[in-house]
Design a protein around this motif. Structure first.
Motif, short mmCIF file in Angstrom:
data_model
loop_
_atom_site.label_atom_id
_atom_site.label_comp_id
_atom_site.label_asym_id
_atom_site.label_seq_id
_atom_site.Cartn_x
_atom_site.Cartn_y
_atom_site.Cartn_z
N PRO A 238 3.95 2.58 -16.86
CA PRO A 238 2.51 2.84 -16.77
C PRO A 238 1.80 1.98 -15.73
N VAL A 239 2.28 0.75 -15.51
CA VAL A 239 1.64 -0.11 -14.50
C VAL A 239 1.84 0.49 -13.11
N CYS A 240 3.08 0.90 -12.81
CA CYS A 240 3.33 1.55 -11.52
C CYS A 240 2.58 2.87 -11.42
N GLY A 241 2.43 3.56 -12.55
CA GLY A 241 1.67 4.80 -12.56
C GLY A 241 0.21 4.58 -12.19
N CYS A 242 -0.34 3.45 -12.63
CA CYS A 242 -1.72 3.13 -12.23
C CYS A 242 -1.80 2.89 -10.74
N GLY A 243 -0.79 2.22 -10.19
CA GLY A 243 -0.76 2.03 -8.74
C GLY A 243 -0.70 3.34 -8.00
N LEU A 244 0.06 4.30 -8.55
CA LEU A 244 0.14 5.63 -7.93
C LEU A 244 -1.21 6.31 -7.92
N ARG A 245 -1.92 6.25 -9.02
CA ARG A 245 -3.23 6.92 -9.10
C ARG A 245 -4.25 6.28 -8.14
N ILE A 246 -4.21 4.97 -8.04
CA ILE A 246 -5.10 4.30 -7.08
C ILE A 246 -4.74 4.73 -5.66
N ALA A 247 -3.45 4.78 -5.36
CA ALA A 247 -3.00 5.18 -4.03
C ALA A 247 -3.44 6.60 -3.70
N GLY B 71 -10.24 -0.26 -7.25
CA GLY B 71 -9.74 0.90 -6.50
C GLY B 71 -9.41 0.61 -5.05
N SER B 72 -8.95 -0.60 -4.76
CA SER B 72 -8.67 -0.98 -3.37
C SER B 72 -7.17 -0.94 -3.09
N LEU B 73 -6.83 -1.09 -1.82
CA LEU B 73 -5.42 -1.14 -1.44
C LEU B 73 -4.74 -2.32 -2.11
N GLU B 74 -5.44 -3.46 -2.18
CA GLU B 74 -4.85 -4.63 -2.83
C GLU B 74 -4.62 -4.39 -4.32
N ALA B 75 -5.50 -3.60 -4.95
CA ALA B 75 -5.30 -3.27 -6.37
C ALA B 75 -4.02 -2.45 -6.56
N ALA B 76 -3.78 -1.50 -5.65
CA ALA B 76 -2.53 -0.72 -5.72
C ALA B 76 -1.33 -1.63 -5.49
N GLY C 11 -7.52 5.15 18.43
CA GLY C 11 -6.82 4.40 19.47
C GLY C 11 -6.77 2.91 19.26
N SER C 12 -7.52 2.37 18.30
CA SER C 12 -7.61 0.91 18.18
C SER C 12 -6.37 0.33 17.52
N PRO C 13 -5.96 -0.86 17.95
CA PRO C 13 -4.81 -1.54 17.31
C PRO C 13 -5.07 -1.84 15.84
N ASP C 14 -6.36 -2.13 15.49
CA ASP C 14 -6.67 -2.42 14.10
C ASP C 14 -6.38 -1.21 13.21
N PHE C 15 -6.72 -0.03 13.69
CA PHE C 15 -6.45 1.17 12.92
C PHE C 15 -4.96 1.34 12.70
N ARG C 16 -4.18 1.12 13.75
CA ARG C 16 -2.73 1.28 13.65
C ARG C 16 -2.16 0.33 12.61
N GLN C 17 -2.61 -0.92 12.63
CA GLN C 17 -2.10 -1.90 11.67
C GLN C 17 -2.49 -1.51 10.25
N GLN C 18 -3.74 -1.10 10.06
CA GLN C 18 -4.19 -0.71 8.73
C GLN C 18 -3.44 0.52 8.23
N TYR C 19 -3.20 1.46 9.14
CA TYR C 19 -2.51 2.69 8.76
C TYR C 19 -1.06 2.39 8.36
N GLU C 20 -0.40 1.51 9.10
CA GLU C 20 0.98 1.16 8.75
C GLU C 20 1.02 0.44 7.40
N THR C 21 0.02 -0.39 7.12
CA THR C 21 -0.04 -1.06 5.82
C THR C 21 -0.22 -0.05 4.70
N ARG C 22 -1.07 0.93 4.91
CA ARG C 22 -1.27 2.00 3.91
C ARG C 22 0.05 2.75 3.66
N LYS C 23 0.76 3.06 4.75
CA LYS C 23 2.01 3.79 4.60
C LYS C 23 3.06 2.94 3.86
N ARG C 24 3.08 1.66 4.13
CA ARG C 24 4.03 0.79 3.42
C ARG C 24 3.79 0.85 1.92
#
Length: 607
Positions: free
Chosen positions: A130-139, A104-109, A152-165
């Motif tokens: 169905p494989v992409c559908g599993c990625g959708l459910r994890i996301a 159930g991690s970002l890398e799994a999605a 405010g941290s740069p780490d948060f910004r980078q992680q957030y942009e990765t999630r949005k991607r």
């Protein structure tokens, strides 16, 4: 895993050939992480490695193997890596996919997205779905579709942009599958409030804009493409839902009942989405405008770019912009065809005698454009523009990238559109230009077929369709078939003078008129100033379009392998459907032209 040197080459190949199209994760972050998989940790168990990231890495290098050219293949051979490694990797990931998803991690999605798109673009859409559908459910479980409170941290910004991607990559895949294969869209927009991607995320440490208007003229980056494609996906998804599947109606004897009011709603919806698409196109930056860069390529041959391993710098960046501009143009024109397709099968009833006499003999000789004719011309224009990539030097370069099937699928849609329009009236003036464009589309498929099974199948179907068109044209020339002309040779822009009782609707570059008895109501950007009554648009099925669609069905049925005669027809196994659907993904791409999907086809079309 392959030797480290071979893995490094394959990672470079992925970022050279596929990353620009997917942009599912941050390149710098991935390049920093993957070498750690090769570091030994004495005394630590094998499970210490992040299994989800390991699976992501394995799919990345599998994709890299698929897109190596002759020069890079020779380097892999020196490292003892054979092309069979790709199949072994994919088999391994598939066997462990449930274990990866359970993390159930970002890398799994990301793994699901990469594996699903690989199958989607390589001839197995029913496995990809169905494989992409599993990625959708994890996301969704990770709330990638929801906005996070900024820190405010740069780490948060980078992680957030990765999630949005990752989220927007999933959104695009869902939309692409729905558009191309007619699959139901599984994302509810009302539940999503995540911001659009920020093209300047790596250029400045500022908060992501909450709405697109807050981003004022940003510098074009490689991520600009991803933001624009996701915005186009939002519009396309909305048009797909409203024009094809979301409207419900009473049912009698298993057939939907539609009123003329439904068609009026469709007319306005088509105009509205046409306007939204044009507004989207107007926002394209210069670097991503296809008409501006289509005649130039930064690399002369695929072999030249094959030797430019891990390419960087202005030359390669400009090359990526060219590829991205082509993808955006094809997606836009395909969305135009999707938007206008619901109106192609219909025509207005002929004017009454009194109206004809009032119009005069000159106007009687030149029928006024109708919304149906205007939509037909919008589809023709879109298909002609897609076919024009045949003459671009960029085409042979995109054939070596992850977007090759994306290009072949969209140009196949253009070819089918042109073929159907030619079949409607093979002897008219536009048909000649359409046939030449259809030839260009077949040449595109010929160029791409060595890299795409879909292009190979699409070429076969288009050749069959062309033979039917030419036979129909020959029959008309010999007087063996009656010519049915339902469209004027060239729509003209009517004047407001003398038309006090007409509703004007803007679609594309053509203004068309629909007779009404309630005065003039102008649809400006899809917002009507007045609505006509439900009985003001008398329409009927266009027999020429219906006949053309039957010609297309004939080309499809002769393409699909036929089952054994003794095989029984069931709902799960239709007698005319190929035994192995994933072997013929091109057949599912034709859902848009199936009369059974036409919401008005079975309606009562009497005046």
């Amino acid at each position: 895993m392959p030797p480290y040197e071979a893995a490094s080459l394959l990672v470079d190949t992925y970022f050279d050939r596929a990353h620009w199209f997917m942009l599912i994760f941050q390149q710098d972050d991935f390049r920093q992480r993957w070498p750690k998989l090769y570091q030994r940790h004495p005394g630590r168990p094998a499970e210490y490695s992040n299994a989800a990231f390991l699976s992501t890495f394995l799919v990345v290098i599998a994709i890299g193997i698929h897109y190596v050219g002759p020069y890079r293949q020779s380097l892999l051979t020196r490292h003892g890596v054979a092309s069979s490694l790709k199949d072994r990797i994919l088999s391994c990931v598939r066997a462990k996919l449930l274990d990866v998803m359970s993390l159930g991690s970002l890398e799994a999605a990301q793994t699901c997205v990469l594996l699903g798109t690989y199958y989607l673009y390589h001839g197995s859409p029913r496995l990809a779905w169905p494989v992409c559908g599993c990625g959708l459910r994890i996301a969704q479980a990770l709330h990638l579709h929801r906005r996070l409170r900024p820190l405010g941290s740069p780490d948060f910004r980078q992680q957030y942009e990765t999630r949005k991607r990752c989220w927007w990559a999933i959104y695009e895949i869902e939309t692409f599958s729905a558009v191309v294969y007619g699959y139901p869209h599984s994302i509810w927009d009302a539940d999503c409030d995540v911001e659009p991607l920020d093209p300047s995320a790596k250029l400045q440490a500022v908060q992501s804009p909450r709405i697109s208007d807050e981003l004022q003229a940003p510098k074009t980056t490689l991520l600009s493409y991803k933001r624009l494609m996701s915005e186009l996906s939002v519009v396309t998804k909305a048009a797909l839902g409203e024009l094809y599947r979301t409207k419900t109606s009473p049912v009698e004897d298993g057939k939907p009942l539609r009123s003329r009011r439904d068609l009026q709603d469709t007319l306005q919806a088509v105009a509205r989405y046409n306007s939204r698409l044009q507004q989207w196109q107007a926002r394209l930056p210069l670097e991503l405008q296809w008409d501006r860069i289509s005649d130039h390529a930064n690399y002369s041959t695929p072999e030249e770019i094959d030797r430019d391993i891990g390419a960087t710098g202005p030359r390669f960046e400009s090359h990526i912009y060219q590829l991205q501009a082509m993808a955006l143009m094809l997606a836009y024109e395909n969305a135009m065809i999707l938007t206008h397709r619901p109106l192609l099968s219909y025509k207005l009833h002929s004017s009454t005698d009194s109206e004809a006499s009032r119009a005069g003999s000159e106007q009687a000789d030149q029928p006024k454009p109708t919304p149906f004719v205007s939509s037909l011309e919008a589809c023709r224009t879109a298909a002609l523009r897609m076919s024009s990539i045949q003459s671009s030097p960029v085409l042979k370069l995109v054939a070596e990238t992850y977007a090759v099937t994306f290009v072949s699928i969209h140009t196949f849609t253009a070819g089918v559109t042109l073929g159907i329009l030619c079949s409607m009236d093979p002897l008219n003036q536009q048909s000649s230009a359409s046939k030449l464009a259809l030839q260009n589309v077949m040449e595109i498929q010929e160029t791409l077929k060595s890299r795409s099974v879909v292009a190979d199948q699409g070429l076969d179907i288009l050749q069959r369709l062309t033979k039917l068109i030419m036979q129909k044209e020959l029959d008309m020339l010999l007087g063996k078939s009656k010519r049915t002309t339902t469209q004027p040779s060239s729509p003209r822009r009517p004047s407001n003078q003398g038309l006090p009782d007409e509703l004007q609707v803007l679609t594309g570059d053509v203004t068309f008129d629909v007779s009404t008895s309630e005065g003039v109501a102008t649809l400006d950007r899809g917002v009507p100033s007045a609505l006509p009554s439900r009985d003001d648009i008398p329409y009927t099925n266009d027999s020429a379009m219906t006949e053309a669609l039957h010609d297309f069905d004939q080309a499809l049925l002769s393409y699909a392998p036929q089952p054994c005669r003794e095989q029984e027809q069931t709902a799960e196994n239709p007698i005319l459907w190929p035994p192995t659907v994933d072997g013929f993904p091109i057949l599912e791409q034709t859902w848009l032209w199936d009369l059974d999907n036409d919401p008005f086809f079975h309606a009562d079309l009497g005046p």
